[in-house]
Design a protein around this motif. Structure first.
Motif, mmCIF file in Angstrom:
data_model
loop_
_atom_site.group_PDB
_atom_site.id
_atom_site.type_symbol
_atom_site.label_atom_id
_atom_site.label_comp_id
_atom_site.label_asym_id
_atom_site.label_seq_id
_atom_site.Cartn_x
_atom_site.Cartn_y
_atom_site.Cartn_z
ATOM 1 N N PHE A 41 -8.350 0.106 8.062
ATOM 2 C CA PHE A 41 -7.272 1.097 7.990
ATOM 3 C C PHE A 41 -6.160 0.741 8.977
ATOM 4 O O PHE A 41 -4.981 0.787 8.644
ATOM 5 N N ALA A 42 -6.541 0.354 10.193
ATOM 6 C CA ALA A 42 -5.549 -0.033 11.197
ATOM 7 C C ALA A 42 -4.764 -1.261 10.742
ATOM 8 O O ALA A 42 -3.533 -1.317 10.905
ATOM 9 N N LEU A 43 -5.450 -2.234 10.152
ATOM 10 C CA LEU A 43 -4.765 -3.437 9.667
ATOM 11 C C LEU A 43 -3.835 -3.118 8.499
ATOM 12 O O LEU A 43 -2.730 -3.670 8.412
ATOM 13 N N ASP A 44 -4.267 -2.243 7.589
ATOM 14 C CA ASP A 44 -3.400 -1.834 6.484
ATOM 15 C C ASP A 44 -2.157 -1.116 7.006
ATOM 16 O O ASP A 44 -1.045 -1.341 6.528
ATOM 17 N N PHE A 45 -2.363 -0.238 7.982
ATOM 18 C CA PHE A 45 -1.238 0.494 8.568
ATOM 19 C C PHE A 45 -0.258 -0.468 9.229
ATOM 20 O O PHE A 45 0.958 -0.361 9.051
ATOM 21 N N LEU A 46 -0.788 -1.427 9.968
ATOM 22 C CA LEU A 46 0.052 -2.430 10.623
ATOM 23 C C LEU A 46 0.817 -3.259 9.590
ATOM 24 O O LEU A 46 2.024 -3.505 9.749
ATOM 25 N N ASP A 47 0.143 -3.649 8.523
ATOM 26 C CA ASP A 47 0.761 -4.442 7.463
ATOM 27 C C ASP A 47 1.936 -3.706 6.829
ATOM 28 O O ASP A 47 3.036 -4.248 6.718
ATOM 29 N N VAL A 48 1.719 -2.455 6.444
ATOM 30 C CA VAL A 48 2.784 -1.682 5.798
ATOM 31 C C VAL A 48 3.902 -1.384 6.801
ATOM 32 O O VAL A 48 5.079 -1.397 6.441
ATOM 33 N N SER A 49 3.554 -1.158 8.045
ATOM 34 C CA SER A 49 4.583 -0.894 9.065
ATOM 35 C C SER A 49 5.489 -2.102 9.265
ATOM 36 O O SER A 49 6.722 -1.964 9.327
ATOM 37 N N VAL A 50 4.904 -3.285 9.366
ATOM 38 C CA VAL A 50 5.709 -4.503 9.542
ATOM 39 C C VAL A 50 6.585 -4.734 8.320
ATOM 40 O O VAL A 50 7.773 -5.054 8.445
ATOM 41 N N LYS A 51 6.017 -4.559 7.144
ATOM 42 C CA LYS A 51 6.812 -4.737 5.926
ATOM 43 C C LYS A 51 7.960 -3.725 5.874
ATOM 44 O O LYS A 51 9.079 -4.059 5.465
ATOM 45 N N SER A 52 7.691 -2.504 6.298
ATOM 46 C CA SER A 52 8.738 -1.473 6.309
ATOM 47 C C SER A 52 9.849 -1.844 7.277
ATOM 48 O O SER A 52 11.037 -1.667 6.978
ATOM 49 N N LEU A 53 9.478 -2.335 8.455
ATOM 50 C CA LEU A 53 10.490 -2.740 9.433
ATOM 51 C C LEU A 53 11.359 -3.866 8.908
ATOM 52 O O LEU A 53 12.582 -3.883 9.123
ATOM 53 N N LEU A 71 13.200 -5.521 -3.384
ATOM 54 C CA LEU A 71 12.538 -5.523 -2.084
ATOM 55 C C LEU A 71 11.895 -4.168 -1.789
ATOM 56 O O LEU A 71 10.745 -4.097 -1.346
ATOM 57 N N VAL A 72 12.619 -3.109 -2.057
ATOM 58 C CA VAL A 72 12.077 -1.763 -1.858
ATOM 59 C C VAL A 72 10.916 -1.514 -2.834
ATOM 60 O O VAL A 72 9.902 -0.913 -2.468
ATOM 61 N N GLY A 73 11.052 -1.999 -4.048
ATOM 62 C CA GLY A 73 9.971 -1.867 -5.024
ATOM 63 C C GLY A 73 8.698 -2.566 -4.572
ATOM 64 O O GLY A 73 7.597 -2.024 -4.699
ATOM 65 N N LEU A 74 8.848 -3.766 -4.025
ATOM 66 C CA LEU A 74 7.683 -4.496 -3.518
ATOM 67 C C LEU A 74 7.036 -3.776 -2.333
ATOM 68 O O LEU A 74 5.816 -3.753 -2.203
ATOM 69 N N LEU A 75 7.872 -3.175 -1.500
ATOM 70 C CA LEU A 75 7.331 -2.388 -0.385
ATOM 71 C C LEU A 75 6.528 -1.197 -0.908
ATOM 72 O O LEU A 75 5.441 -0.898 -0.400
ATOM 73 N N MET A 76 7.026 -0.537 -1.933
ATOM 74 C CA MET A 76 6.308 0.615 -2.510
ATOM 75 C C MET A 76 4.982 0.175 -3.138
ATOM 76 O O MET A 76 3.975 0.868 -3.030
ATOM 77 N N ILE A 77 4.984 -0.996 -3.778
ATOM 78 C CA ILE A 77 3.738 -1.523 -4.349
ATOM 79 C C ILE A 77 2.729 -1.811 -3.241
ATOM 80 O O ILE A 77 1.549 -1.470 -3.362
#
Length: 102
Positions: A41-53, A71-77
């Protein structure tokens, strides 16, 4: 009757359910799974956070370009996949908890 109770004690069986050794193994497995779940869960959160940044920095620094939609679509996926994975892991944890309790 006495022989049956001695037999039951020697195998550790409780009311025809899992024996004590199997229950202890399941508890240890549950504990290990919980630690693994927290790490994933922590790794998933970190992954999505970095991608969001990255997406925010790209969008904030430039004019809007149609490729930004992709790019925004890929982030949502990526976010959706992470949420689905966490949901599946939590369901599996609940099943394992049920098994240990019963």
């Amino acid at each position: 009757s006495e022989r049956m109770s001695r037999l039951s004690l020697s195998t550790g069986s409780i009311d025809g359910g899992l024996d004590l050794i199997a229950m202890e193994k399941e508890r240890k497995k549950l504990s290990a799974e919980m630690k693994s779940l927290k790490l994933e869960f922590a790794l998933d959160f970190l992954d999505v956070s970095v991608k969001s940044l990255v997406v925010i920095s790209v969008l904030a620094g430039h004019e809007f370009v149609p490729s930004h939609i992709a790019l925004v679509g890929l982030l949502m996926i990526a976010l959706l996949l992470s949420l689905v994975a966490v949901t599946i892991r939590l369901r599996n944890m609940n099943d394992l908890k049920f098994l240990v309790r019963h």
